[in-house]
Motif scaffolding. Structure first.
Motif, PDB file in Angstrom:
ATOM      1  N   ASN A  49     146.271 -12.394  42.789  1.00 47.78           N
ATOM      2  CA  ASN A  49     146.314 -13.843  42.594  1.00 47.78           C
ATOM      3  C   ASN A  49     147.004 -14.223  41.288  1.00 47.78           C
ATOM      4  O   ASN A  49     147.433 -15.361  41.121  1.00 47.78           O
ATOM      5  CB  ASN A  49     144.902 -14.423  42.615  1.00 47.78           C
ATOM      6  N   ASP A  50     147.122 -13.264  40.365  1.00 49.51           N
ATOM      7  CA  ASP A  50     147.790 -13.486  39.085  1.00 49.51           C
ATOM      8  C   ASP A  50     149.293 -13.213  39.152  1.00 49.51           C
ATOM      9  O   ASP A  50     149.991 -13.254  38.146  1.00 49.51           O
ATOM     10  CB  ASP A  50     147.155 -12.629  38.002  1.00 49.51           C
ATOM     11  N   GLY A  51     149.818 -12.909  40.340  1.00 50.64           N
ATOM     12  CA  GLY A  51     151.236 -12.661  40.514  1.00 50.64           C
ATOM     13  C   GLY A  51     151.675 -11.236  40.248  1.00 50.64           C
ATOM     14  O   GLY A  51     152.859 -10.940  40.263  1.00 50.64           O
ATOM     15  N   VAL A  52     150.724 -10.348  40.022  1.00 48.37           N
ATOM     16  CA  VAL A  52     151.041  -8.939  39.796  1.00 48.37           C
ATOM     17  C   VAL A  52     151.208  -8.246  41.142  1.00 48.37           C
ATOM     18  O   VAL A  52     150.409  -8.443  42.060  1.00 48.37           O
ATOM     19  CB  VAL A  52     149.936  -8.244  38.972  1.00 48.37           C
ATOM     20  N   PHE A  53     152.276  -7.437  41.249  1.00 45.02           N
ATOM     21  CA  PHE A  53     152.508  -6.639  42.446  1.00 45.02           C
ATOM     22  C   PHE A  53     152.082  -5.206  42.157  1.00 45.02           C
ATOM     23  O   PHE A  53     152.456  -4.633  41.133  1.00 45.02           O
ATOM     24  CB  PHE A  53     154.004  -6.620  42.806  1.00 45.02           C
ATOM     25  N   TRP A  54     151.317  -4.632  43.059  1.00 46.12           N
ATOM     26  CA  TRP A  54     150.939  -3.217  43.016  1.00 46.12           C
ATOM     27  C   TRP A  54     151.712  -2.545  44.125  1.00 46.12           C
ATOM     28  O   TRP A  54     151.641  -2.969  45.282  1.00 46.12           O
ATOM     29  CB  TRP A  54     149.441  -3.056  43.205  1.00 46.12           C
ATOM     30  N   LEU A  55     152.475  -1.520  43.771  1.00 46.04           N
ATOM     31  CA  LEU A  55     153.371  -0.866  44.719  1.00 46.04           C
ATOM     32  C   LEU A  55     153.007   0.605  44.868  1.00 46.04           C
ATOM     33  O   LEU A  55     152.988   1.348  43.877  1.00 46.04           O
ATOM     34  CB  LEU A  55     154.814  -0.980  44.244  1.00 46.04           C
ATOM     35  N   ALA A  56     152.711   1.017  46.083  1.00 43.58           N
ATOM     36  CA  ALA A  56     152.525   2.440  46.390  1.00 43.58           C
ATOM     37  C   ALA A  56     153.905   2.967  46.737  1.00 43.58           C
ATOM     38  O   ALA A  56     154.539   2.495  47.683  1.00 43.58           O
ATOM     39  CB  ALA A  56     151.564   2.612  47.556  1.00 43.58           C
ATOM     40  N   SER A  57     154.381   3.944  45.961  1.00 34.08           N
ATOM     41  CA  SER A  57     155.775   4.353  46.110  1.00 34.08           C
ATOM     42  C   SER A  57     155.941   5.860  46.059  1.00 34.08           C
ATOM     43  O   SER A  57     155.011   6.600  45.732  1.00 34.08           O
ATOM     44  CB  SER A  57     156.615   3.719  44.997  1.00 34.08           C
ATOM     45  N   SER A  58     157.160   6.278  46.338  1.00 32.02           N
ATOM     46  CA  SER A  58     157.498   7.694  46.233  1.00 32.02           C
ATOM     47  C   SER A  58     157.421   8.175  44.784  1.00 32.02           C
ATOM     48  O   SER A  58     157.339   9.374  44.538  1.00 32.02           O
ATOM     49  CB  SER A  58     158.894   7.945  46.819  1.00 32.02           C
ATOM     50  N   ALA A  59     157.414   7.262  43.812  1.00 30.92           N
ATOM     51  CA  ALA A  59     157.292   7.610  42.390  1.00 30.92           C
ATOM     52  C   ALA A  59     155.858   7.491  41.888  1.00 30.92           C
ATOM     53  O   ALA A  59     155.597   7.699  40.718  1.00 30.92           O
ATOM     54  CB  ALA A  59     158.197   6.711  41.554  1.00 30.92           C
ATOM     55  N   GLY A  60     154.912   7.142  42.757  1.00 27.10           N
ATOM     56  CA  GLY A  60     153.516   6.963  42.368  1.00 27.10           C
ATOM     57  C   GLY A  60     153.115   5.502  42.445  1.00 27.10           C
ATOM     58  O   GLY A  60     153.796   4.681  43.061  1.00 27.10           O
ATOM     59  N   LEU A  61     152.002   5.156  41.787  1.00 28.39           N
ATOM     60  CA  LEU A  61     151.516   3.776  41.762  1.00 28.39           C
ATOM     61  C   LEU A  61     152.254   3.014  40.667  1.00 28.39           C
ATOM     62  O   LEU A  61     152.311   3.455  39.519  1.00 28.39           O
ATOM     63  CB  LEU A  61     150.010   3.738  41.496  1.00 28.39           C
ATOM     64  N   LEU A  62     152.819   1.861  41.047  1.00 32.68           N
ATOM     65  CA  LEU A  62     153.591   1.048  40.120  1.00 32.68           C
ATOM     66  C   LEU A  62     152.999  -0.351  40.034  1.00 32.68           C
ATOM     67  O   LEU A  62     152.408  -0.844  41.001  1.00 32.68           O
ATOM     68  CB  LEU A  62     155.044   0.949  40.574  1.00 32.68           C
ATOM     69  N   ILE A  64     158.489  -3.508  35.421  1.00 33.18           N
ATOM     70  CA  ILE A  64     157.803  -2.558  36.288  1.00 33.18           C
ATOM     71  C   ILE A  64     157.422  -1.335  35.474  1.00 33.18           C
ATOM     72  O   ILE A  64     158.178  -0.887  34.610  1.00 33.18           O
ATOM     73  CB  ILE A  64     158.673  -2.191  37.515  1.00 33.18           C
ATOM     74  N   GLU A  65     156.221  -0.838  35.724  1.00 29.91           N
ATOM     75  CA  GLU A  65     155.754   0.346  35.009  1.00 29.91           C
ATOM     76  C   GLU A  65     154.999   1.265  35.947  1.00 29.91           C
ATOM     77  O   GLU A  65     154.405   0.834  36.932  1.00 29.91           O
ATOM     78  CB  GLU A  65     154.864  -0.041  33.838  1.00 29.91           C
ATOM     79  N   LYS A  66     155.059   2.539  35.616  1.00 30.14           N
ATOM     80  CA  LYS A  66     154.318   3.551  36.357  1.00 30.14           C
ATOM     81  C   LYS A  66     152.905   3.604  35.779  1.00 30.14           C
ATOM     82  O   LYS A  66     152.730   3.653  34.559  1.00 30.14           O
ATOM     83  CB  LYS A  66     155.005   4.911  36.219  1.00 30.14           C
ATOM     84  N   ILE A  67     151.897   3.593  36.657  1.00 36.32           N
ATOM     85  CA  ILE A  67     150.509   3.608  36.215  1.00 36.32           C
ATOM     86  C   ILE A  67     150.022   5.046  36.124  1.00 36.32           C
ATOM     87  O   ILE A  67     150.182   5.822  37.066  1.00 36.32           O
ATOM     88  CB  ILE A  67     149.611   2.800  37.198  1.00 36.32           C
ATOM     89  N   TYR A  68     149.435   5.368  35.001  1.00 34.23           N
ATOM     90  CA  TYR A  68     148.942   6.732  34.777  1.00 34.23           C
ATOM     91  C   TYR A  68     147.467   6.849  35.157  1.00 34.23           C
ATOM     92  O   TYR A  68     146.651   6.052  34.729  1.00 34.23           O
ATOM     93  CB  TYR A  68     149.102   7.143  33.319  1.00 34.23           C
ATOM     94  N   PHE A  69     147.163   7.792  36.003  1.00 33.05           N
ATOM     95  CA  PHE A  69     145.819   8.330  36.167  1.00 33.05           C
ATOM     96  C   PHE A  69     145.956   9.723  36.754  1.00 33.05           C
ATOM     97  O   PHE A  69     146.859  10.005  37.525  1.00 33.05           O
ATOM     98  CB  PHE A  69     144.861   7.422  36.947  1.00 33.05           C
ATOM     99  N   ASP A  70     145.081  10.608  36.310  1.00 36.14           N
ATOM    100  CA  ASP A  70     145.225  12.046  36.550  1.00 36.14           C
ATOM    101  C   ASP A  70     145.535  12.426  37.991  1.00 36.14           C
ATOM    102  O   ASP A  70     146.437  13.209  38.250  1.00 36.14           O
ATOM    103  CB  ASP A  70     143.970  12.800  36.115  1.00 36.14           C
ATOM    104  N   GLU A  71     144.802  11.894  38.936  1.00 37.32           N
ATOM    105  CA  GLU A  71     144.907  12.348  40.323  1.00 37.32           C
ATOM    106  C   GLU A  71     146.241  12.020  40.978  1.00 37.32           C
ATOM    107  O   GLU A  71     146.628  12.655  41.946  1.00 37.32           O
ATOM    108  CB  GLU A  71     143.780  11.750  41.177  1.00 37.32           C
ATOM    109  N   LEU A  72     146.944  11.014  40.497  1.00 37.05           N
ATOM    110  CA  LEU A  72     148.134  10.559  41.202  1.00 37.05           C
ATOM    111  C   LEU A  72     149.403  10.576  40.361  1.00 37.05           C
ATOM    112  O   LEU A  72     150.492  10.442  40.899  1.00 37.05           O
ATOM    113  CB  LEU A  72     147.901   9.141  41.730  1.00 37.05           C
TER     114      LEU A  72
END
Length: 93
Positions: free
Chosen positions: A57-70, A77-85
């Motif tokens: 609702n805040d206009g943020v897009f979450w993208l599941a991609s071949s480069a990981g979660l963005l 655009i930024e790559k989101i860091y968390f250990d499992e992914l």
């Protein structure tokens, strides 16, 4: 295009394949899609694809991609860091 989602305010977005052509917004007045993909400043690998997206609702897009979660916010655009992914493909949000 690989996926389409409607935002809470009724705007249609589509996502798919291409480092410069992965996210589009539908313009009903002109009956066309507008490329809103942001340039990536990180390694996204070869054959970049967005498999799924969620729109906050805040206009943020979450993208599941071949480069990981963005996260795409304010044309950045930024790559989101968390250990499992991190540095692994994400197929759904």
């Amino acid at each position: 295009m690989l996926t389409a989602k409607e935002s809470s305010d009724g705007v249609l977005y589509c996502a798919g394949i291409g480092e410069d052509s992965y996210l589009y917004k539908y313009d009903p007045l002109n009956d066309t899609f507008i490329n809103i993909s942001a340039g990536m400043k990180f390694d996204y690998g070869e054959n970049f694809e967005v498999h799924d997206l969620a729109i906050g609702n805040d206009g943020v897009f979450w993208l599941a991609s071949s480069a990981g979660l963005l996260r795409l916010k304010n044309k950045n655009i930024e790559k989101i860091y968390f250990d499992e992914l991190y540095n692994h493909e994400a197929v759904a949000v």
